[in-house]
Design an enzyme around this catalytic site. Sequence first.
Site, PDB file in Angstrom:
ATOM      1  CB  SER A 131      59.095 164.599   0.670  1.00 46.99           C
ATOM      2  OG  SER A 131      60.440 164.872   0.411  1.00 46.99           O
TER       3      SER A 131
ATOM      4  CG  HIS B 100      61.092 160.037  -1.926  1.00 47.89           C
ATOM      5  ND1 HIS B 100      60.784 159.519  -0.690  1.00 47.89           N
ATOM      6  CD2 HIS B 100      61.453 161.313  -1.696  1.00 47.89           C
ATOM      7  CE1 HIS B 100      60.948 160.447   0.231  1.00 47.89           C
ATOM      8  NE2 HIS B 100      61.346 161.543  -0.354  1.00 47.89           N
TER       9      HIS B 100
ATOM     10  CD  GLU C  50      59.683 155.927   0.439  1.00 47.11           C
ATOM     11  OE1 GLU C  50      58.868 155.326   1.145  1.00 47.11           O
ATOM     12  OE2 GLU C  50      59.791 157.168   0.448  1.00 47.11           O
TER      13      GLU C  50
ATOM     14  CG  ASN D 189      59.406 161.635   4.350  1.00 45.04           C
ATOM     15  OD1 ASN D 189      60.268 161.748   5.210  1.00 45.04           O
ATOM     16  ND2 ASN D 189      59.613 161.953   3.088  1.00 45.04           N
TER      17      ASN D 189
HETATM   18  P1  NAD Z   1      66.053 172.934  -1.891  1.00 42.68           P
HETATM   19  O1  NAD Z   1      65.304 174.118  -1.430  1.00 42.68           O
HETATM   20  O2  NAD Z   1      67.422 172.656  -1.357  1.00 42.68           O
HETATM   21  O3  NAD Z   1      66.204 172.990  -3.503  1.00 42.68           O
HETATM   22  C1  NAD Z   1      65.146 173.267  -4.371  1.00 42.68           C
HETATM   23  C2  NAD Z   1      65.727 173.928  -5.610  1.00 42.68           C
HETATM   24  O4  NAD Z   1      64.691 174.042  -6.600  1.00 42.68           O
HETATM   25  C3  NAD Z   1      66.264 175.336  -5.356  1.00 42.68           C
HETATM   26  O5  NAD Z   1      67.617 175.422  -5.755  1.00 42.68           O
HETATM   27  C4  NAD Z   1      65.345 176.216  -6.204  1.00 42.68           C
HETATM   28  O6  NAD Z   1      66.005 177.358  -6.762  1.00 42.68           O
HETATM   29  C5  NAD Z   1      64.919 175.239  -7.294  1.00 42.68           C
HETATM   30  N1  NAD Z   1      63.725 175.642  -8.016  1.00 42.68           N
HETATM   31  C6  NAD Z   1      62.579 176.207  -7.525  1.00 42.68           C
HETATM   32  N2  NAD Z   1      61.728 176.465  -8.533  1.00 42.68           N
HETATM   33  C7  NAD Z   1      62.321 176.026  -9.669  1.00 42.68           C
HETATM   34  C8  NAD Z   1      61.930 176.036 -11.038  1.00 42.68           C
HETATM   35  N3  NAD Z   1      60.760 176.545 -11.430  1.00 42.68           N
HETATM   36  N4  NAD Z   1      62.781 175.529 -11.946  1.00 42.68           N
HETATM   37  C9  NAD Z   1      63.990 175.037 -11.571  1.00 42.68           C
HETATM   38  N5  NAD Z   1      64.417 175.010 -10.281  1.00 42.68           N
HETATM   39  C10 NAD Z   1      63.590 175.504  -9.356  1.00 42.68           C
HETATM   40  O7  NAD Z   1      65.076 171.699  -1.662  1.00 42.68           O
HETATM   41  P2  NAD Z   1      65.460 170.122  -1.557  1.00 42.68           P
HETATM   42  O8  NAD Z   1      65.610 169.767  -0.134  1.00 42.68           O
HETATM   43  O9  NAD Z   1      66.544 169.825  -2.529  1.00 42.68           O
HETATM   44  O10 NAD Z   1      64.080 169.457  -2.042  1.00 42.68           O
HETATM   45  C11 NAD Z   1      63.775 169.294  -3.405  1.00 42.68           C
HETATM   46  C12 NAD Z   1      62.724 168.214  -3.559  1.00 42.68           C
HETATM   47  O11 NAD Z   1      63.213 166.991  -3.028  1.00 42.68           O
HETATM   48  C13 NAD Z   1      61.396 168.476  -2.842  1.00 42.68           C
HETATM   49  O12 NAD Z   1      60.333 167.978  -3.621  1.00 42.68           O
HETATM   50  C14 NAD Z   1      61.549 167.694  -1.551  1.00 42.68           C
HETATM   51  O13 NAD Z   1      60.302 167.292  -1.023  1.00 42.68           O
HETATM   52  C15 NAD Z   1      62.309 166.493  -2.049  1.00 42.68           C
HETATM   53  N6  NAD Z   1      63.062 165.757  -1.030  1.00 42.68           N
HETATM   54  C16 NAD Z   1      63.761 166.430  -0.060  1.00 42.68           C
HETATM   55  C17 NAD Z   1      64.475 165.704   0.890  1.00 42.68           C
HETATM   56  C18 NAD Z   1      65.274 166.399   1.975  1.00 42.68           C
HETATM   57  O14 NAD Z   1      65.686 165.731   2.921  1.00 42.68           O
HETATM   58  N7  NAD Z   1      65.528 167.689   1.867  1.00 42.68           N
HETATM   59  C19 NAD Z   1      64.512 164.302   0.831  1.00 42.68           C
HETATM   60  C20 NAD Z   1      63.828 163.651  -0.202  1.00 42.68           C
HETATM   61  C21 NAD Z   1      63.107 164.402  -1.123  1.00 42.68           C
END
Ligand code: NAD
Length: 291
Positions: free
Chosen positions: A119, A140, A152, A190
């Site tokens: 993000s 994204h 994005e 964002n």
């Molecule tokens: P989340 O915490 O729900 O999921 C992250 C996952 O990554 C977890 O299941 C964790 O176990 C896993 N993980 C951590 N280290 C790891 C590794 N070394 N190998 C494999 N898996 C691993 O988080 P999320 O909300 O899904 O966010 C994930 C990404 O997406 C981030 O970069 C975030 O910025 C981005 N993002 C989030 C949103 C949102 O609204 N939550 C929107 C757009 C983008």
Amino acid sequence: MDIRSVGVVGAGQMGNGIAHVMALAGYEVLLNDLDKETLDAALERIARNMDRQVRGGKVSEQDKEAALARIKTTLELTDLGRCDLIIEAATEREEIKQKIFDTLLPHLKPETILTSNTSSISITRLASRTDRPERFMGFHFMNPVPVMQLVELIRGIATDEATFQACKAVVDRLGKTAASAEDFPAFIVNRILMPMINEAVYTLYEGVGSVQSIDQSMKLGANHPMGPLELADFIGLDTCLAIMNVLHDGLADTKYRPCPLLTKYVEAGWLGRKTKRGFYDYRGETPVPTR
Ligand code: NAD
């Protein structure tokens, strides 16, 4: 570039949604996370969300079954080496993402496109530490991935046109719309959304309004479908704080300073819906404001 298979790293909120839409669009998906429970929970969630789409008449039962059959899971990150496109959607911490890319790189095909769903972290910096900055970019998605129309696409300074076009073609095939953003902190959505959420938390912190009155004001007064605090809980307060920190550090402007109350909620482990408590308490039937 013919993309047939997609490797998704991280099976959390975003990773499972990305696997969901990719599989429905006909891509072979290989989903990776750190433990089997997370992968099993992701598969269950995908099946549940697709069932909802079947009930709503958006997806046929047959397409759902075919899509589910296209999703495989693995605990071995290096298995993703055979995929044509990698989308990294692990926890929003630069050192975690860095380690994932370091582990993956020796196993990738030379033509594989590497992307991150980050993000807010600099695409150019992530790309510069790989062997393929020209085939690296930001991919994204918005949350919830199966519902939100926008993706994005962020070019790093070195991203080549063929890589951008290949990713754009994937977005088209998903039936979504791509917006091209330059690689500056937090990109477009964002950069605009998070300062608004942070301001809503300041409004709460300073006692201008309660959780309920702030959310109601923005829903009824600005025609937003969700209030900013409700939305923050949905995104995850840790993610919101991380993005504010990236804006604050990256643009060096005090107008982006994270609200201390946001920090306090994160320190309490009240991260929103995913921990069942944030600006609202989700442990009962209906969400109850926590302030
Ligand atoms: P989340 O915490 O729900 O999921 C992250 C996952 O990554 C977890 O299941 C964790 O176990 C896993 N993980 C951590 N280290 C790891 C590794 N070394 N190998 C494999 N898996 C691993 O988080 P999320 O909300 O899904 O966010 C994930 C990404 O997406 C981030 O970069 C975030 O910025 C981005 N993002 C989030 C949103 C949102 O609204 N939550 C929107 C757009 C983008």
